[in-house]
Structures are given as C-alpha cells and as structure tokens.
Design a protein around this motif. Sequence first.
Motif, PDB file in Angstrom:
ATOM      1  N   ILE A 170      -3.652 -23.919 -48.112  1.00 39.50           N
ATOM      2  CA  ILE A 170      -2.797 -22.789 -47.749  1.00 39.50           C
ATOM      3  C   ILE A 170      -3.701 -21.779 -47.068  1.00 39.50           C
ATOM      4  CG2 ILE A 170      -1.253 -20.969 -48.554  1.00 39.50           C
ATOM      5  CD1 ILE A 170      -0.627 -22.702 -50.990  1.00 39.50           C
ATOM      6  N   ALA A 171      -3.513 -21.588 -45.771  1.00 38.45           N
ATOM      7  CA  ALA A 171      -4.452 -20.795 -44.984  1.00 38.45           C
ATOM      8  C   ALA A 171      -3.755 -19.611 -44.338  1.00 38.45           C
ATOM      9  CB  ALA A 171      -5.091 -21.673 -43.909  1.00 38.45           C
ATOM     10  N   THR A 172      -4.522 -18.564 -44.124  1.00 38.02           N
ATOM     11  CA  THR A 172      -4.036 -17.400 -43.386  1.00 38.02           C
ATOM     12  C   THR A 172      -5.035 -17.078 -42.282  1.00 38.02           C
ATOM     13  OG1 THR A 172      -5.163 -15.846 -44.861  1.00 38.02           O
ATOM     14  CG2 THR A 172      -2.893 -16.443 -45.408  1.00 38.02           C
ATOM     15  N   GLN A 173      -4.514 -16.462 -41.228  1.00 37.14           N
ATOM     16  CA  GLN A 173      -5.378 -16.034 -40.135  1.00 37.14           C
ATOM     17  C   GLN A 173      -4.615 -15.003 -39.311  1.00 37.14           C
ATOM     18  OE1 GLN A 173      -8.185 -15.067 -38.709  1.00 37.14           O
ATOM     19  NE2 GLN A 173      -9.012 -17.098 -39.253  1.00 37.14           N
ATOM     20  N   CYS A 174      -5.336 -14.175 -38.592  1.00 37.34           N
ATOM     21  CA  CYS A 174      -4.725 -13.172 -37.721  1.00 37.34           C
ATOM     22  C   CYS A 174      -5.013 -13.534 -36.270  1.00 37.34           C
ATOM     23  CB  CYS A 174      -5.245 -11.781 -38.042  1.00 37.34           C
ATOM     24  SG  CYS A 174      -4.679 -11.150 -39.636  1.00 37.34           S
ATOM     25  N   ARG A 175      -3.947 -13.609 -35.476  1.00 37.28           N
ATOM     26  CA  ARG A 175      -4.089 -13.942 -34.069  1.00 37.28           C
ATOM     27  C   ARG A 175      -4.385 -12.680 -33.265  1.00 37.28           C
ATOM     28  NH1 ARG A 175       0.271 -17.536 -35.428  1.00 37.28           N
ATOM     29  NH2 ARG A 175       1.371 -15.683 -36.096  1.00 37.28           N
ATOM     30  N   PRO A 176      -5.334 -12.707 -32.315  1.00 40.20           N
ATOM     31  CA  PRO A 176      -5.650 -11.519 -31.510  1.00 40.20           C
ATOM     32  C   PRO A 176      -4.563 -11.254 -30.475  1.00 40.20           C
ATOM     33  CG  PRO A 176      -6.940 -13.394 -30.756  1.00 40.20           C
ATOM     34  CD  PRO A 176      -6.168 -13.865 -31.964  1.00 40.20           C
ATOM     35  N   THR A 177      -4.024 -10.042 -30.495  1.00 33.88           N
ATOM     36  CA  THR A 177      -2.830  -9.733 -29.706  1.00 33.88           C
ATOM     37  C   THR A 177      -2.973  -8.376 -29.039  1.00 33.88           C
ATOM     38  OG1 THR A 177      -1.563 -10.956 -31.380  1.00 33.88           O
ATOM     39  CG2 THR A 177      -0.314  -9.639 -29.807  1.00 33.88           C
ATOM     40  N   LEU A 178      -2.640  -8.317 -27.750  1.00 32.55           N
ATOM     41  CA  LEU A 178      -2.630  -7.071 -27.002  1.00 32.55           C
ATOM     42  C   LEU A 178      -1.235  -6.446 -27.059  1.00 32.55           C
ATOM     43  CD1 LEU A 178      -4.832  -8.324 -24.050  1.00 32.55           C
ATOM     44  CD2 LEU A 178      -5.431  -6.498 -25.664  1.00 32.55           C
ATOM     45  N   PRO A 179      -1.074  -5.189 -26.661  1.00 35.25           N
ATOM     46  CA  PRO A 179       0.212  -4.502 -26.844  1.00 35.25           C
ATOM     47  C   PRO A 179       1.424  -5.217 -26.248  1.00 35.25           C
ATOM     48  CG  PRO A 179      -1.484  -2.902 -26.352  1.00 35.25           C
ATOM     49  CD  PRO A 179      -2.127  -4.257 -26.208  1.00 35.25           C
ATOM     50  N   ASP A 180       1.249  -5.908 -25.111  1.00 34.46           N
ATOM     51  CA  ASP A 180       2.386  -6.600 -24.491  1.00 34.46           C
ATOM     52  C   ASP A 180       2.505  -8.050 -24.939  1.00 34.46           C
ATOM     53  OD1 ASP A 180       0.197  -7.671 -23.232  1.00 34.46           O
ATOM     54  OD2 ASP A 180       0.766  -7.054 -21.201  1.00 34.46           O
ATOM     55  N   ASN A 181       1.691  -8.458 -25.921  1.00 30.37           N
ATOM     56  CA  ASN A 181       1.689  -9.840 -26.433  1.00 30.37           C
ATOM     57  C   ASN A 181       1.292 -10.870 -25.378  1.00 30.37           C
ATOM     58  OD1 ASN A 181       2.532  -8.781 -28.870  1.00 30.37           O
ATOM     59  ND2 ASN A 181       4.649  -9.439 -28.670  1.00 30.37           N
ATOM     60  N   LEU A 182       0.592 -10.435 -24.344  1.00 33.93           N
ATOM     61  CA  LEU A 182       0.173 -11.329 -23.271  1.00 33.93           C
ATOM     62  C   LEU A 182      -1.352 -11.365 -23.181  1.00 33.93           C
ATOM     63  CD1 LEU A 182       2.727 -10.278 -20.497  1.00 33.93           C
ATOM     64  CD2 LEU A 182       2.843 -12.268 -22.011  1.00 33.93           C
ATOM     65  N   PRO A 183      -1.911 -12.480 -22.713  1.00 39.27           N
ATOM     66  CA  PRO A 183      -3.374 -12.576 -22.597  1.00 39.27           C
ATOM     67  C   PRO A 183      -3.872 -11.794 -21.386  1.00 39.27           C
ATOM     68  CG  PRO A 183      -2.361 -14.530 -21.679  1.00 39.27           C
ATOM     69  CD  PRO A 183      -1.230 -13.712 -22.256  1.00 39.27           C
ATOM     70  N   ALA A 184      -5.158 -11.507 -21.371  1.00 37.44           N
ATOM     71  CA  ALA A 184      -5.741 -10.773 -20.251  1.00 37.44           C
ATOM     72  C   ALA A 184      -7.233 -11.031 -20.172  1.00 37.44           C
ATOM     73  CB  ALA A 184      -5.476  -9.272 -20.398  1.00 37.44           C
ATOM     74  N   LEU A 185      -7.792 -10.771 -18.998  1.00 40.41           N
ATOM     75  CA  LEU A 185      -9.223 -10.743 -18.776  1.00 40.41           C
ATOM     76  C   LEU A 185      -9.614  -9.305 -18.460  1.00 40.41           C
ATOM     77  CD1 LEU A 185      -8.346 -13.766 -18.043  1.00 40.41           C
ATOM     78  CD2 LEU A 185     -10.447 -13.850 -16.704  1.00 40.41           C
TER      79      LEU A 185
END
Length: 375
Positions: free
Chosen positions: A299-314
């Motif tokens: 049983i695992a937990t983790q936090c996904r890295p997320t920007l304000p618009d929920n979209l990826p960026a460089l």
Amino acid sequence: MLALTAPSHIAILGAGLMGRLLALELAREGHRVEVFEAKGPEADGAAARVAAAMLAPLAESAITEPGVVHMGQYALTRWPELIAQLDAPVYFQQNGTLVVWHRQDAPDASRLCSLFEKNRRINPTLPALESVSHAQMATVEPALQGRFQQGVYLPGEGQLDNRQLLAALETTLARLGVQFHWHTARETTDFAPGSAGQPDLVLDCRGLGARTEWSALRGIRGEVVRVHAPEVTLQRPTRLVHPRYPLYIAPKQDHVFVIGATEIESDDMGPASVRSTMELLSALYTVHSGFAEARILEIATQCRPTLPDNLPALRWLDDRVLQVNGLYRHGFMISPAMLDITLQVLRSGATDLARQFDVAVHLPHTAAQTTAQAA
C-alpha cells in the motif's frame, strides 16, 4: 540558450522517470552524463515508482487538456521505440481500456461517455469508444462476465510495467557509462555550469524536489495498492465509474494488479489512511470477487509534481540550467513527448513539438523581457 553539442558534460538532478529517460538519450548521443539522486536506485522517492503507468489518452481526455491527450497518443508509438533500446525486457501492452459501472451509477457513466464523445469530436484521431453489452462482456473481458450489465471499450490504449522500466533504464544507463550519485541531494545552485571543472549543462528533473526553486509546484497525493490475485484474469486496464470513488485496475504480469483511486490536494507523503484503503478495497471487490483472496503486496502513497494549470512545462533558470517538471498524474502518458521536446530545445533552442502539444517553454526573466520587447 545553450545549443548542445557532443560531447558535453551534463548533470541531471533526479533519477525518476524524466531523469532516466533524458540520461538514456543524452548518453546514447555521446554526452558525459552524471545523475544526482536524493534517494536510492529503486526510485523510492519518485512518483514513477508508485504509478500504474497507464497510457490512456481517450480515458484521460475526461479530465485534461487536448495537448495532454495528443501527448498520450504520441506515447503509444514512442514507448515501444524507447523500450527496444533497453537491456532488459519491459512489459508493454496495448489492449485497450474497459470502463464499467454498477446499475445505480448509470447516469454518471452516461455523462462520462458523452464527454468521451465530445472530446473525440474535438480530436477525430482518437478511436471511437465501443459499447459493450451484457452478452458481449464475455468476449471483451471474460473475467467480468455476469458481473456488469454494460460497459464501454476504449480501443488502442495501453500500459507498461513502471518498475521493470525503471530498473531496465538503470541497467542500460550503467552500461552506457552514466555515473549515478545515489543518496546525493543537489540543488541547481550547487553547480556553476560552463565554469572549469563544472558541467556544461544542468537539467533539473527532481519533481517536487525542485520546489525550492520553482515555488508554483504543488503536490497531488495518490494512494495505490498492489495485490497478487491468482483468481483474477483481467486482460486490460479496467476503470469503475463511481460518483465518489472512481477506481482503476491495471493488470501487470503474473496476476499482479495495481489499483488506485484517490487524488488529494496534499503534500502529505505519510501512509495511507484506514478509511481510504477500506474504500478502495471495497470498490475493488465489487469489480471482481476474486480480489477477496488476493494478497496485498504493498500500500503506497506518493505526491505527483503539479503546476497551477495541471500541465507540464520547461523552464530555463539561465542559459545553462533547464528545469522539466509538472507531469502531474500523466507521467508515463506524456513523458515520451516531454523527452523529445526537451531534446529539441537542447539541440536547437526551438521546438515544433512544444507548439504541437501546447507545452510552455519559459525563458529566463531577462531573456523573456528581451523577447517581449523585440516582438
């Protein structure tokens, strides 16, 4: 920005999914690559280790933007190419997704299917969903025969085994001469790229570890259960429509299943609660009673890295430091596109793929001002 030429010396911060993929491609091009990771080789600090690794652009179109959906379609072709470069086999399946629901949740299912159809009108390259009747269930998913009155099948969607992939990447990178610095946390400010004895370029792929320098990042907590269920023979990822607790089940090899549902705005990486675990397992049992005899592996937990618009960026911090982040819950579905966008940016400074997939590439503050003034 720096135009990358081989052989360059590149430091990558973070040995999660993006860090390993970038290390693979850059090492294959002849660059000297070093990877700095705060945890160990098992990727126990990465969201990628906990993920179900589903490649489901039509299913995810219900909750994300068209650019992410296009990246998901791109991944279905790109992943087999990437896996073929590795020194160890990685389970990859493209057998579609099945969506089912209990009778009382039919109105929610109808709204979801309408949303799928709307998104397919926006993007006609998505496959048409196929209705599955009670009688057809025996053919589409024999394990669910007699358990559901109807469902929908989303053809062409896929999945892979995330842990096999991470391990195969590490093995291949070691053969290519990539130098790993395990249990060695680093900030971009620990480097002076371009100076004598320093890397030519720093790539920051640390996910939430980069929040010290990218304050907009936030964590989205997920809770996942891995079970071994010899009595269950699901052939493809299956999603259960539920008004409060939607569920996904991703079958891996040897009757191992990855099950998840929760998505919480939280940076808490503590253990899963009793309540959420009971709700998840109760919903799982309603899909197939054979899960009652399953053995819980994790049983695992983790936090996904997320920007304000929920979209990826460089984001360029300066001419020699580039950050890649914000993959949210779509890491495996969008990472091949993010990989190729990043490589285009590094090679030429321009990227057709970023425009195609609506991925933001942020310039340093001074460069952005210069660009805006020139425009």
